[in-house]
Design a protein around this motif. Structure first.
Motif, PDB file in Angstrom:
ATOM      1  N   ALA A  76       0.834  -1.202   0.000  1.00 16.38           N
ATOM      2  CA  ALA A  76       0.000   0.000   0.000  1.00 16.38           C
ATOM      3  C   ALA A  76       0.874   1.260   0.000  1.00 16.38           C
ATOM      4  O   ALA A  76       0.568   2.229  -0.695  1.00 16.38           O
ATOM      5  CB  ALA A  76      -0.939  -0.005   1.206  1.00 16.38           C
ATOM      6  N   ASP A  77       1.954   1.233   0.764  1.00 16.70           N
ATOM      7  CA  ASP A  77       2.869   2.369   0.778  1.00 16.70           C
ATOM      8  C   ASP A  77       3.497   2.588  -0.597  1.00 16.70           C
ATOM      9  O   ASP A  77       3.631   3.720  -1.056  1.00 16.70           O
ATOM     10  CB  ASP A  77       3.964   2.181   1.828  1.00 16.70           C
ATOM     11  CG  ASP A  77       3.487   2.420   3.248  1.00 16.70           C
ATOM     12  OD1 ASP A  77       2.433   3.071   3.432  1.00 16.70           O
ATOM     13  OD2 ASP A  77       4.168   1.961   4.183  1.00 16.70           O
ATOM     14  N   GLU A  78       3.890   1.501  -1.242  1.00 13.68           N
ATOM     15  CA  GLU A  78       4.454   1.625  -2.585  1.00 13.68           C
ATOM     16  C   GLU A  78       3.401   2.171  -3.553  1.00 13.68           C
ATOM     17  O   GLU A  78       3.687   3.058  -4.367  1.00 13.68           O
ATOM     18  CB  GLU A  78       4.980   0.281  -3.090  1.00 13.68           C
ATOM     19  CG  GLU A  78       5.570   0.401  -4.490  1.00 13.68           C
ATOM     20  CD  GLU A  78       6.076  -0.914  -5.061  1.00 13.68           C
ATOM     21  OE1 GLU A  78       6.295  -0.944  -6.293  1.00 13.68           O
ATOM     22  OE2 GLU A  78       6.250  -1.900  -4.320  1.00 13.68           O
ATOM     23  N   THR A  79       2.197   1.664  -3.447  1.00 13.05           N
ATOM     24  CA  THR A  79       1.099   2.134  -4.299  1.00 13.05           C
ATOM     25  C   THR A  79       0.859   3.620  -4.082  1.00 13.05           C
ATOM     26  O   THR A  79       0.669   4.373  -5.037  1.00 13.05           O
ATOM     27  CB  THR A  79      -0.183   1.329  -4.002  1.00 13.05           C
ATOM     28  OG1 THR A  79       0.078  -0.048  -4.249  1.00 13.05           O
ATOM     29  CG2 THR A  79      -1.351   1.795  -4.855  1.00 13.05           C
ATOM     30  N   GLU A  80       0.887   4.032  -2.822  1.00 20.20           N
ATOM     31  CA  GLU A  80       0.696   5.448  -2.511  1.00 20.20           C
ATOM     32  C   GLU A  80       1.765   6.299  -3.189  1.00 20.20           C
ATOM     33  O   GLU A  80       1.475   7.367  -3.734  1.00 20.20           O
ATOM     34  CB  GLU A  80       0.732   5.653  -0.994  1.00 20.20           C
ATOM     35  CG  GLU A  80       0.437   7.063  -0.560  1.00 20.20           C
ATOM     36  CD  GLU A  80       0.464   7.196   0.943  1.00 20.20           C
ATOM     37  OE1 GLU A  80      -0.552   7.656   1.496  1.00 20.20           O
ATOM     38  OE2 GLU A  80       1.499   6.858   1.569  1.00 20.20           O
ATOM     39  N   TYR A  81       3.003   5.834  -3.178  1.00 21.40           N
ATOM     40  CA  TYR A  81       4.090   6.558  -3.841  1.00 21.40           C
ATOM     41  C   TYR A  81       3.799   6.755  -5.331  1.00 21.40           C
ATOM     42  O   TYR A  81       3.895   7.865  -5.850  1.00 21.40           O
ATOM     43  CB  TYR A  81       5.417   5.800  -3.655  1.00 21.40           C
ATOM     44  CG  TYR A  81       6.557   6.435  -4.419  1.00 21.40           C
ATOM     45  CD1 TYR A  81       7.200   7.566  -3.923  1.00 21.40           C
ATOM     46  CD2 TYR A  81       6.973   5.922  -5.643  1.00 21.40           C
ATOM     47  CE1 TYR A  81       8.231   8.162  -4.630  1.00 21.40           C
ATOM     48  CE2 TYR A  81       8.006   6.516  -6.349  1.00 21.40           C
ATOM     49  CZ  TYR A  81       8.635   7.630  -5.838  1.00 21.40           C
ATOM     50  OH  TYR A  81       9.647   8.225  -6.537  1.00 21.40           O
ATOM     51  N   TRP A  82       3.436   5.663  -6.018  1.00 20.73           N
ATOM     52  CA  TRP A  82       3.154   5.751  -7.454  1.00 20.73           C
ATOM     53  C   TRP A  82       1.965   6.668  -7.723  1.00 20.73           C
ATOM     54  O   TRP A  82       1.963   7.437  -8.679  1.00 20.73           O
ATOM     55  CB  TRP A  82       2.926   4.365  -8.051  1.00 20.73           C
ATOM     56  CG  TRP A  82       4.137   3.493  -7.995  1.00 20.73           C
ATOM     57  CD1 TRP A  82       4.270   2.315  -7.317  1.00 20.73           C
ATOM     58  CD2 TRP A  82       5.398   3.718  -8.639  1.00 20.73           C
ATOM     59  NE1 TRP A  82       5.530   1.817  -7.490  1.00 20.73           N
ATOM     60  CE2 TRP A  82       6.246   2.648  -8.300  1.00 20.73           C
ATOM     61  CE3 TRP A  82       5.899   4.736  -9.454  1.00 20.73           C
ATOM     62  CZ2 TRP A  82       7.558   2.561  -8.755  1.00 20.73           C
ATOM     63  CZ3 TRP A  82       7.215   4.641  -9.912  1.00 20.73           C
ATOM     64  CH2 TRP A  82       8.021   3.571  -9.565  1.00 20.73           C
ATOM     65  N   LEU A  83       0.952   6.587  -6.853  1.00 19.58           N
ATOM     66  CA  LEU A  83      -0.218   7.459  -7.036  1.00 19.58           C
ATOM     67  C   LEU A  83       0.128   8.928  -6.784  1.00 19.58           C
ATOM     68  O   LEU A  83      -0.367   9.806  -7.483  1.00 19.58           O
ATOM     69  CB  LEU A  83      -1.378   7.010  -6.130  1.00 19.58           C
ATOM     70  CG  LEU A  83      -2.069   5.725  -6.547  1.00 19.58           C
ATOM     71  CD1 LEU A  83      -3.071   5.281  -5.477  1.00 19.58           C
ATOM     72  CD2 LEU A  83      -2.761   5.882  -7.901  1.00 19.58           C
TER      73      LEU A  83
END
Length: 119
Positions: A76-83
């Motif tokens: 989720a943290d990685e996804t947040e970064y990309w978003l």
């Protein structure tokens, strides 16, 4: 039976499944715009949150359960970064709704982990 019917009593699984569907839709848009690097990274991490949450349901112990949910948080943290990258770039589609959904998922994951550690 659909996923939402089968897991209707599990808010985390429902939210992460629906989030994954929305990520698939968003990355399809990105792919049409030939934003392949971001598309691939976001698709992998964004769908992995739900996969790891689902896997936690069959954990062998409380420690294993917490570990699998911690992996979901990392994804989720990685996804947040990309978003956040998509959100900051003016040529990318709007992803405010995805960021809001992800924030809610992170709160749920963190609450489940903190509660599980106390019990």
């Amino acid at each position: 039976m659909t996923f939402n019917e089968k897991y209707k009593d599990n808010a985390l699984l429902i939210k992460t499944f629906n989030f994954a569907l929305n990520i698939i839709n968003f990355t399809s848009e990105l792919q049409e715009q030939k934003k392949f690097v971001i598309t691939n990274q976001l698709l992998k991490s964004g769908t992995s949150i739900g996969a790891n949450s689902k896997e936690s349901q069959n954990a062998e112990s409380k420690a294993d359960f917490i570990h699998k949910l911690k992996i979901a948080i990392k994804e989720a943290d990685e996804t947040e970064y990309w978003l956040f990258l998509c959100d900051a770039h003016r040529e990318y589609p709007n992803c405010t709704g995805l960021l809001n959904d992800l924030s809610e998922i992170l709160k749920i994951l963190n609450k489940i982990i903190s509660t599980s550690k106390r019990n």
